[in-house]
Each structure stands twice: as structure tokens, then as C-alpha cells.
Design a protein around this motif. Structure first.
Motif, PDB file in Angstrom:
ATOM      1  N   HIS A  11       0.830  -1.208   0.000  1.00  0.00           N
ATOM      2  CA  HIS A  11       0.000   0.000   0.000  1.00  0.00           C
ATOM      3  C   HIS A  11       0.865   1.260   0.000  1.00  0.00           C
ATOM      4  O   HIS A  11       0.564   2.235  -0.676  1.00  0.00           O
ATOM      5  CB  HIS A  11      -0.925  -0.027   1.223  1.00  0.00           C
ATOM      6  CG  HIS A  11      -1.856   1.127   1.292  1.00  0.00           C
ATOM      7  ND1 HIS A  11      -2.929   1.267   0.435  1.00  0.00           N
ATOM      8  CD2 HIS A  11      -1.876   2.196   2.112  1.00  0.00           C
ATOM      9  CE1 HIS A  11      -3.561   2.377   0.731  1.00  0.00           C
ATOM     10  NE2 HIS A  11      -2.943   2.958   1.744  1.00  0.00           N
ATOM     11  N   PRO A  14       3.073   1.772  -3.949  1.00  0.00           N
ATOM     12  CA  PRO A  14       2.329   1.266  -5.106  1.00  0.00           C
ATOM     13  C   PRO A  14       3.195   1.215  -6.357  1.00  0.00           C
ATOM     14  O   PRO A  14       4.026   2.092  -6.589  1.00  0.00           O
ATOM     15  CB  PRO A  14       1.192   2.267  -5.262  1.00  0.00           C
ATOM     16  CG  PRO A  14       1.642   3.499  -4.571  1.00  0.00           C
ATOM     17  CD  PRO A  14       2.570   3.054  -3.480  1.00  0.00           C
ATOM     18  N   GLN A  41      -4.906  -3.556  -5.719  1.00  0.00           N
ATOM     19  CA  GLN A  41      -3.601  -2.974  -6.037  1.00  0.00           C
ATOM     20  C   GLN A  41      -2.917  -3.715  -7.182  1.00  0.00           C
ATOM     21  O   GLN A  41      -1.781  -3.436  -7.513  1.00  0.00           O
ATOM     22  CB  GLN A  41      -2.690  -3.011  -4.799  1.00  0.00           C
ATOM     23  CG  GLN A  41      -3.208  -2.219  -3.635  1.00  0.00           C
ATOM     24  CD  GLN A  41      -2.343  -2.405  -2.400  1.00  0.00           C
ATOM     25  OE1 GLN A  41      -1.343  -3.104  -2.394  1.00  0.00           O
ATOM     26  NE2 GLN A  41      -2.745  -1.775  -1.322  1.00  0.00           N
TER      27      GLN A  41
END
Length: 65
Positions: A11, A14, A41
Motif C-alpha cells: 500500500h 504502489p 492494487q
């Protein structure tokens, strides 16, 4: 590294993490919810029985030769 910390790492950075591998010793109950978050993601999180399985997947992604 616990699965939750792996998710947090993905997170925070990225586009830098291409795949995350977790050995089966931690179990699907722990990995499942975090794996779902990583789908947003575009980072596969695989629960693997051994390092050979992780390595084969990494070769398929072109991460190792």
C-alpha cells in the motif's frame, strides 16, 4: 513478515511490488482477507507450500530468469 505488514508495504509503495508470497504455514484464514485487499492494487498474493512454487510463479512474471 506477517501478511498484514506485507499488505501495508504494498500500500505504501504502489507499483513497486509485483507479487507477494506467503508460506502455507500461516494458513488461508489469515491470508484470505489481506489477499482480497491486494487485488485492488493489482498485486497477486499467493499462499504457497514451498519456495519452489513461489519461484516458478516469479519466473512466470518475468521477475527472475
Amino acid at each position: 513478515m506477517p501478511p498484514r505488514l506485507k499488505w501495508l508495504r504494498n500500500h505504501r509503495y504502489p507499483g513497486r511490488i509485483r507479487a507477494t508470497y506467503i508460506r502455507e504455514v500461516q494458513g488461508p484464514a489469515i491470508v484470505g482477507p489481506i489477499s482480497e485487499k491486494l487485488k485492488t492494487q493489482d498485486v497477486p498474493m499467493l499462499l504457497v507450500a514451498d519456495y519452489a512454487t513461489a519461484a516458478a510463479h516469479a519466473v512466470g512474471l518475468g521477475l527472475v530468469g
